[in-house]
Design an enzyme around this catalytic site. Sequence first.
Site, PDB file in Angstrom:
ATOM      1  N   ARG A   1       0.801  -1.233   0.000  1.00  0.00           N
ATOM      2  CA  ARG A   1       0.000   0.000   0.000  1.00  0.00           C
ATOM      3  C   ARG A   1       0.828   1.275   0.000  1.00  0.00           C
ATOM      4  O   ARG A   1       0.293   2.366  -0.165  1.00  0.00           O
ATOM      5  CB  ARG A   1      -0.957  -0.004   1.199  1.00  0.00           C
ATOM      6  CG  ARG A   1      -2.147  -0.925   0.975  1.00  0.00           C
ATOM      7  CD  ARG A   1      -3.135  -0.788   2.094  1.00  0.00           C
ATOM      8  NE  ARG A   1      -2.749  -1.536   3.277  1.00  0.00           N
ATOM      9  CZ  ARG A   1      -3.174  -1.251   4.508  1.00  0.00           C
ATOM     10  NH1 ARG A   1      -3.964  -0.207   4.716  1.00  0.00           N
ATOM     11  NH2 ARG A   1      -2.787  -1.976   5.530  1.00  0.00           N
TER      12      ARG A   1
ATOM     13  N   LYS B   1       9.274  -0.418   2.254  1.00  0.00           N
ATOM     14  CA  LYS B   1       8.489   0.330   3.238  1.00  0.00           C
ATOM     15  C   LYS B   1       9.341   0.901   4.370  1.00  0.00           C
ATOM     16  O   LYS B   1       9.241   2.081   4.690  1.00  0.00           O
ATOM     17  CB  LYS B   1       7.387  -0.566   3.811  1.00  0.00           C
ATOM     18  CG  LYS B   1       6.598   0.114   4.909  1.00  0.00           C
ATOM     19  CD  LYS B   1       5.270  -0.547   5.166  1.00  0.00           C
ATOM     20  CE  LYS B   1       5.360  -1.656   6.163  1.00  0.00           C
ATOM     21  NZ  LYS B   1       4.010  -2.146   6.556  1.00  0.00           N
TER      22      LYS B   1
ATOM     23  N   ASN C   1      28.021  39.433   9.965  1.00  0.00           N
ATOM     24  CA  ASN C   1      26.771  39.768   9.300  1.00  0.00           C
ATOM     25  C   ASN C   1      26.788  39.189   7.890  1.00  0.00           C
ATOM     26  O   ASN C   1      27.695  39.472   7.109  1.00  0.00           O
ATOM     27  CB  ASN C   1      26.542  41.281   9.251  1.00  0.00           C
ATOM     28  CG  ASN C   1      25.116  41.571   8.812  1.00  0.00           C
ATOM     29  OD1 ASN C   1      24.162  41.248   9.524  1.00  0.00           O
ATOM     30  ND2 ASN C   1      24.972  42.112   7.614  1.00  0.00           N
TER      31      ASN C   1
END
Length: 427
Positions: free
Chosen positions: A14, A21, A346
């Site tokens: 699914r 999975k 900065n």
Amino acid sequence: MMKSIILAAGKGTRMKSETPKVLHKIFDKTLVGYVVDAVNRTNLFDENFIIVGHQAEKVAEYVESNYSNTKTVLQSPQLGTGHAVSMVLPYLENYEGEVIILCGDTPLITETTLKEFINEHNLKHSDLTVMSAIFENPTNYGRIIRNEDGTLNSIVEEKDATDEEKKIKEVNAGIYCLNWGKIKSAFRQLKSNNAQGEYYLTDIIKWANEQELNVNAYILKDNTEIFGINSKTHLAEATKILNQRTLEKHLVNGVTIVDPASTWISPETEIEPDTIIYPSCYITGKNKIGKNCKIGPFAHLRGEVVLEDNVKVGNFVEVKKTTIKSNTNACHLSYLGDSEIGSNVNIGAGTITANYNPLTKVKSKTIIGDEVKIGSNSVLVAPVEISEGANVAALSVITKNISAWSLALTRAPLKVLEGWVNKVKNK
Ligand code: UD1
Ligand code: CA
């Protein structure tokens, strides 16, 4: 030390995916990775066995390159959960101690619960302890059948249950602790005469009772811990649950999260108090964020990010594998990757560390010293080092190292053509 067995051979149809999975990810960590980590964090296990089947090579490759104490064992064909566990028999021939069995697709299990579960198993001198949970809607789970005196009798699978049994709300959570020495021979005696024609692991409960062993159940407190993933919908739900747990932990610890509904933080991110996370941030992988930082809105931390105290990472700033020392600001529109950035720096709006050469596929480092000021829209082409106090003028492309306290600029000289607009208009 104990051994763990993690079942991960099932198909996961699914998920509708080419990825096995258990290798699907939540915040950049695989489902099976969460389970192995929870087990390892108890510090009670010296060896883990992961049963692999579908796409076994992919799972084995991942597990063995990421976990040194973890072996993969092939189960082919997959004849049921009991058959899966029996694959480990040859490896644990002479082992007599405790074994815990879990599933590779339940990533929300915590080490705290595992510890408590094992502790209770030991306190009761149990030979076999099953984790159970109470569900208002127990559909699809195996039901726990108890005797009149409350002791455990057996587990009945949904497909084998009578209508009366289907009403039972106590279900098998799929986690077991067993004394391997006493229980292991059960695995050679399991039968597959049931609705699914499988060798059920759950049949060991009945078997152990027949041997008059000490069998107990431990009732799980938080049902989300055994949330199993079978679809992409489940994956999204599990991500949400894990995120909520993480946000709650940080809020309790004194982190300000302005809008929990739009904030995503991986469980492996540490954040110190008084940091503020503004809305719409995505923080994944392993990170460490100090005190009094301001993150976002719309910031993306991609893992291996270390921010010291008072750091600002503002809107549309992406940071990956980067350390930023205290009092440094990167407030707007930047990419900082594979970098070491000093304190009181900065980083001007639009600064990019060009860390990746797509032709050679090599990633390189950018090192920025303390007190450096990087002007807006600069590109720092790595590998490059900007030493302490240097200034980089706006719009510069820095392709070589810059010495301390100098100014670097690659900007074309500014030309001003006086009255040019009027001349063009009047033509
Ligand atoms: C199982 C339990 C059920 C319990 C539920 C909890 C059995 C018979 N039933 O049911 O009582 O309530 O888990 O989630 O055990 N796997 C293998 N090899 C196999 C079959 C399965 O490795 O041959 C792995 C799967 O990958 C999965 C786990 O075992 O990780 C559980 O298998 P699954 O088929 O999902 O069992 P359930 O039917 O959910
Ligand atoms: Ca299942």
